[in-house]
Scaffold this active site. Structure first.
Site, PDB file in Angstrom:
ATOM      1  N   CYS A 176      -8.060  44.327   7.222  1.00  8.70           N
ATOM      2  CA  CYS A 176      -7.800  43.147   6.398  1.00  8.70           C
ATOM      3  C   CYS A 176      -6.842  43.450   5.244  1.00  8.70           C
ATOM      4  O   CYS A 176      -5.812  42.800   5.101  1.00  8.70           O
ATOM      5  CB  CYS A 176      -9.126  42.612   5.872  1.00  8.70           C
ATOM      6  SG  CYS A 176      -8.939  41.226   4.770  1.00  8.70           S
ATOM      7  N   LEU A 228       1.042  32.703  15.162  1.00  8.15           N
ATOM      8  CA  LEU A 228       1.697  31.563  14.506  1.00  8.15           C
ATOM      9  C   LEU A 228       2.018  31.850  13.034  1.00  8.15           C
ATOM     10  O   LEU A 228       3.035  31.390  12.513  1.00  8.15           O
ATOM     11  CB  LEU A 228       0.832  30.314  14.637  1.00  8.15           C
ATOM     12  CG  LEU A 228       0.683  29.808  16.080  1.00  8.15           C
ATOM     13  CD1 LEU A 228      -0.314  28.659  16.154  1.00  8.15           C
ATOM     14  CD2 LEU A 228       2.031  29.387  16.662  1.00  8.15           C
ATOM     15  N   HIS A 277      -9.124  12.905  -9.934  1.00 14.05           N
ATOM     16  CA  HIS A 277      -7.869  12.246  -9.592  1.00 14.05           C
ATOM     17  C   HIS A 277      -6.759  12.773 -10.500  1.00 14.05           C
ATOM     18  O   HIS A 277      -6.988  12.914 -11.691  1.00 14.05           O
ATOM     19  CB  HIS A 277      -8.010  10.735  -9.770  1.00 14.05           C
ATOM     20  CG  HIS A 277      -6.718  10.005  -9.537  1.00 14.05           C
ATOM     21  ND1 HIS A 277      -6.257   9.761  -8.253  1.00 14.05           N
ATOM     22  CD2 HIS A 277      -5.805   9.511 -10.403  1.00 14.05           C
ATOM     23  CE1 HIS A 277      -5.098   9.121  -8.345  1.00 14.05           C
ATOM     24  NE2 HIS A 277      -4.793   8.959  -9.645  1.00 14.05           N
ATOM     25  N   LEU A 313     -13.351  37.836  11.778  1.00 17.24           N
ATOM     26  CA  LEU A 313     -12.837  37.349  10.495  1.00 17.24           C
ATOM     27  C   LEU A 313     -13.410  38.189   9.367  1.00 17.24           C
ATOM     28  O   LEU A 313     -14.569  38.624   9.432  1.00 17.24           O
ATOM     29  CB  LEU A 313     -13.240  35.888  10.288  1.00 17.24           C
ATOM     30  CG  LEU A 313     -12.576  34.876  11.218  1.00 17.24           C
ATOM     31  CD1 LEU A 313     -13.255  33.518  11.110  1.00 17.24           C
ATOM     32  CD2 LEU A 313     -11.083  34.764  10.909  1.00 17.24           C
TER      33      LEU A 313
HETATM   34  P1  FAD Z   1     -11.838  46.609   9.780  1.00 22.09           P
HETATM   35  O1  FAD Z   1     -11.235  45.824   8.688  1.00 22.09           O
HETATM   36  O2  FAD Z   1     -11.050  46.799  11.013  1.00 22.09           O
HETATM   37  O3  FAD Z   1     -12.240  48.009   9.152  1.00 22.09           O
HETATM   38  C1  FAD Z   1     -12.746  49.043   9.909  1.00 22.09           C
HETATM   39  C2  FAD Z   1     -12.397  50.358   9.233  1.00 22.09           C
HETATM   40  O4  FAD Z   1     -13.151  51.392   9.846  1.00 22.09           O
HETATM   41  C3  FAD Z   1     -10.948  50.757   9.370  1.00 22.09           C
HETATM   42  O5  FAD Z   1     -10.356  50.932   8.112  1.00 22.09           O
HETATM   43  C4  FAD Z   1     -10.980  52.056  10.171  1.00 22.09           C
HETATM   44  O6  FAD Z   1     -10.023  52.991   9.731  1.00 22.09           O
HETATM   45  C5  FAD Z   1     -12.370  52.556   9.891  1.00 22.09           C
HETATM   46  N1  FAD Z   1     -12.914  53.410  10.950  1.00 22.09           N
HETATM   47  C6  FAD Z   1     -12.959  53.158  12.279  1.00 22.09           C
HETATM   48  N2  FAD Z   1     -13.590  54.156  12.935  1.00 22.09           N
HETATM   49  C7  FAD Z   1     -13.941  55.062  11.989  1.00 22.09           C
HETATM   50  C8  FAD Z   1     -14.632  56.300  12.039  1.00 22.09           C
HETATM   51  N3  FAD Z   1     -15.092  56.802  13.172  1.00 22.09           N
HETATM   52  N4  FAD Z   1     -14.817  56.977  10.876  1.00 22.09           N
HETATM   53  C9  FAD Z   1     -14.361  56.466   9.699  1.00 22.09           C
HETATM   54  N5  FAD Z   1     -13.725  55.297   9.605  1.00 22.09           N
HETATM   55  C10 FAD Z   1     -13.524  54.607  10.730  1.00 22.09           C
HETATM   56  N6  FAD Z   1      -9.343  37.640   8.788  1.00 22.09           N
HETATM   57  C11 FAD Z   1      -9.579  36.662   7.903  1.00 22.09           C
HETATM   58  O7  FAD Z   1     -10.742  36.354   7.639  1.00 22.09           O
HETATM   59  N7  FAD Z   1      -8.553  36.005   7.267  1.00 22.09           N
HETATM   60  C12 FAD Z   1      -7.266  36.290   7.524  1.00 22.09           C
HETATM   61  O8  FAD Z   1      -6.366  35.685   6.950  1.00 22.09           O
HETATM   62  C13 FAD Z   1      -6.972  37.307   8.468  1.00 22.09           C
HETATM   63  N8  FAD Z   1      -5.695  37.637   8.741  1.00 22.09           N
HETATM   64  C14 FAD Z   1      -5.444  38.652   9.617  1.00 22.09           C
HETATM   65  C15 FAD Z   1      -4.127  38.977   9.879  1.00 22.09           C
HETATM   66  C16 FAD Z   1      -3.829  40.014  10.744  1.00 22.09           C
HETATM   67  C17 FAD Z   1      -2.402  40.365  11.011  1.00 22.09           C
HETATM   68  C18 FAD Z   1      -4.896  40.752  11.350  1.00 22.09           C
HETATM   69  C19 FAD Z   1      -4.615  41.891  12.273  1.00 22.09           C
HETATM   70  C20 FAD Z   1      -6.206  40.430  11.102  1.00 22.09           C
HETATM   71  C21 FAD Z   1      -6.503  39.368  10.238  1.00 22.09           C
HETATM   72  N9  FAD Z   1      -7.827  38.997   9.956  1.00 22.09           N
HETATM   73  C22 FAD Z   1      -8.069  37.983   9.080  1.00 22.09           C
HETATM   74  C23 FAD Z   1      -8.976  39.677  10.585  1.00 22.09           C
HETATM   75  C24 FAD Z   1      -9.617  40.691   9.641  1.00 22.09           C
HETATM   76  O9  FAD Z   1      -8.649  41.627   9.276  1.00 22.09           O
HETATM   77  C25 FAD Z   1     -10.788  41.369  10.308  1.00 22.09           C
HETATM   78  O10 FAD Z   1     -11.695  40.404  10.799  1.00 22.09           O
HETATM   79  C26 FAD Z   1     -11.536  42.271   9.331  1.00 22.09           C
HETATM   80  O11 FAD Z   1     -10.694  43.266   8.829  1.00 22.09           O
HETATM   81  C27 FAD Z   1     -12.752  42.920  10.005  1.00 22.09           C
HETATM   82  O12 FAD Z   1     -13.413  43.734   9.102  1.00 22.09           O
HETATM   83  P2  FAD Z   1     -14.275  44.996   9.568  1.00 22.09           P
HETATM   84  O13 FAD Z   1     -14.831  45.572   8.319  1.00 22.09           O
HETATM   85  O14 FAD Z   1     -15.207  44.597  10.643  1.00 22.09           O
HETATM   86  O15 FAD Z   1     -13.245  45.995  10.259  1.00 22.09           O
END
Ligand code: FAD
Length: 472
Positions: A45, A192, A451, A326
């Site tokens: 994110c 998009l 408003h 998300l």
């Molecule tokens: P992640 O953010 O993927 O974090 C997981 C972390 O775990 C990573 O930093 C990784 O390095 C670490 N990791 C993995 N395996 C290991 C390990 N074995 N040991 C140590 N560390 C590890 N969502 C929204 O709600 N709004 C938005 O506007 C939006 N825009 C987006 C735009 C783009 C271009 C993209 C690609 C995604 C977007 N998203 C958006 C989605 C959002 O980024 C993800 O839903 C969110 O980051 C998920 O969070 P998470 O904590 O599950 O995983």
């Protein structure tokens, strides 16, 4: 090798799911560590997702507005208005750096131990961490684990990513120059948003989408309107079209597509091809087998309704398990998982997770859409109000779109809200509150809204489900 360090809670992954879980766990009194291998906190994110994309969206919108939407507002531009692309990228990188650094400070403030390395299960109680700086491996023991390792872009079979000419969402956020022609596989939100950014910067953009409509999950009427407006802004759409190959040939990419219905083939050429067909759970290097953790046929870690795997002390949240991918969904689960550990109960309402597409106009929705209600045989009423009839939108010369309420036909309980229009992403929060409290559309229509604000369109659309609107 050092003796193992023991924590109450160890979170693996420092994305929105993981970092929030870690802070909450520490606030609840647990001795907590967060293991992150990226070298920066904030996950997909903050580093290569929500935040950098919104920086490019905001600044490209400002540029486009200044250049093409100023004269009739009484703003005369006497010099040249142009894009300094390296600066645009620098501004994005700065925003990312400030925010990821901010989480490190939050960790310090809340006494979360930040361990920079890759976590890998030794067994269900022990984790091995390989430090990113190449130092000695560390053994960690924990009473509770929260796995939050996130997701990665889904590869397109047969198309080789080089992150230069054929890119994922990560590469498109860090291009060296503005491409003349950009093709995008996938008409979902990420595709998009990036299409909008580059189209505003002058790129000729073509979006290729397999299904006959854009914006997977959007209310069909809203998706149609959004596509119409984006096409008016200059985006080319090839819907109902499948990509059969994409190959880099020197400095260009050759793409072959085929119309799904007619079978008609076509060749396209682009300077950059973005593959944006979705994301898949990421568990590489985690050594799931050692802990006996299981994934489903889509690679999602299997959990129960309290985020527990078959080992009660290993919980999983965010993109790496079920539900919409998300950031705010991952964050909610992070809080809930920590609360489950402490109190045995937590709360996430999966019927009330908003989605936003940050194009212009924005698209935002929460709850059910008409197609889903028809499928479920639920009787409903629709109320709609266009921004062209809203005084603030008119004053701002920004009138594309509408607010659409869907309410239960008998009780007027809000079932879903779908907005296409300026600031839709902010406005959807009110709909979320209404859903959470089980509000009726009359509750909203009888609430005084300031408003002149765009939110008056929200109020009037609610009114439209059971009575005549006033201003339209
Ligand atoms: P992640 O953010 O993927 O974090 C997981 C972390 O775990 C990573 O930093 C990784 O390095 C670490 N990791 C993995 N395996 C290991 C390990 N074995 N040991 C140590 N560390 C590890 N969502 C929204 O709600 N709004 C938005 O506007 C939006 N825009 C987006 C735009 C783009 C271009 C993209 C690609 C995604 C977007 N998203 C958006 C989605 C959002 O980024 C993800 O839903 C969110 O980051 C998920 O969070 P998470 O904590 O599950 O995983």
């Amino acid at each position: 090798r050092f003796a193992s360090t023991k924590y109450d809670v160890v979170v693996i992954g420092g994305g929105p799911g993981g970092y929030v879980a870690a802070i909450k766990a520490a606030q609840l009194g647990f001795n907590t560590a967060c293991v992150e291998k990226r070298g920066a906190l904030g996950g997909t994110c903050l580093n290569v997702g929500c935040i950098p994309s919104k920086s490019l969206l905001n600044n490209s919108h400002l540029y486009h507005q200044i250049k093409h939407d100023s004269a009739h507002r009484g703003i005369a531009i006497n010099g040249e208005v142009s894009v300094d692309f390296p600066k645009l990228i620098e501004a994005k990188d700065k925003a990312v750096k400030t925010l990821t650094g901010g989480i490190e400070l939050l960790f310090k403030k809340n006494k979360v131990t930040y361990i920079k390395g890759e976590g890998s299960f030794v067994d269900e109680k022990n984790l091995k961490v390989k430090p990113i700086d190449g130092g000695e491996e560390q053994d960690i023991e924990a009473d509770h684990f929260i796995v939050a390792t996130g997701s990665e872009p889904t590869p397109f079979p047969g198309i080789e990513i080089d992150e230069e000419r054929i890119v994922t969402s990560t590469g498109i956020l860090s291009l060296k120059e503005i491409p003349k022609r950009l093709s995008i596989i996938g008409g979902g939100i990420i595709g998009l948003e990036m299409a909008s950014v580059y189209s505003r910067l002058g790129t000729e953009v073509t979006v290729i989408e397999f299904s006959p409509a854009i914006g997977a999950g959007m209310d069909a009427e809203v998706a149609k309107q959004s596509q119409k407006l984006l096409a008016k802004q200059g985006l080319n759409f090839k819907l109902g079209t499948k990509v059969t190959s994409g190959v880099r040939d020197g400095e260009v990419v050759k793409i072959e597509v085929e119309n799904v219905k007619s079978g008609k083939k076509e060749e396209l050429e682009a300077d950059v091809l973005l593959v944006a067909i979705g994301r898949r759970p990421y568990t590489e290097g985690l050594n799931l087998e050692a802990a006996g953790l299981e994934v489903d046929n889509r690679g999602r870690l299997i959990i129960d309704d309290q985020y527990r795997t078959k080992h009660e002390h290993i919980r999983v949240i965010g993109d790496v398990t079920f539900g919409p991918m998300l950031a705010h969904k991952a964050e909610e689960e992070g809080i809930a998982a920590a609360e489950y550990i402490k109190h045995g109960h937590g709360h996430v309402n999966y019927g009330n997770i908003p989605s936003v597409m940050y194009t212009h106009p924005e698209v935002a929705w929460v709850g059910l859409n008409e197609e889903q209600l028809k499928e479920q045989g639920i009787k409903y009423k629709v109320g709609k109000f266009p921004f062209i009839a809203n005084s603030r939108a008119k004053t701002n010369l920004d009138t594309d779109g509408f607010v659409k309420f869907i309410a239960d036909a008998e009780t007027q309980r809000v079932l879903g809200v779908h907005i296409i229009g300026p600031n839709a992403g902010e406005m959807i929060a009110e709909a979320g509150l209404a859903l959470e409290y089980g509000a009726s559309t009359e509750d909203i229509a009888r609430t005084c809204h300031a408003h002149p604000t765009l939110s008056e369109a929200f109020k009037e659309a609610a009114l439209g489900t059971f009575d005549k609107t006033i201003n339209f």
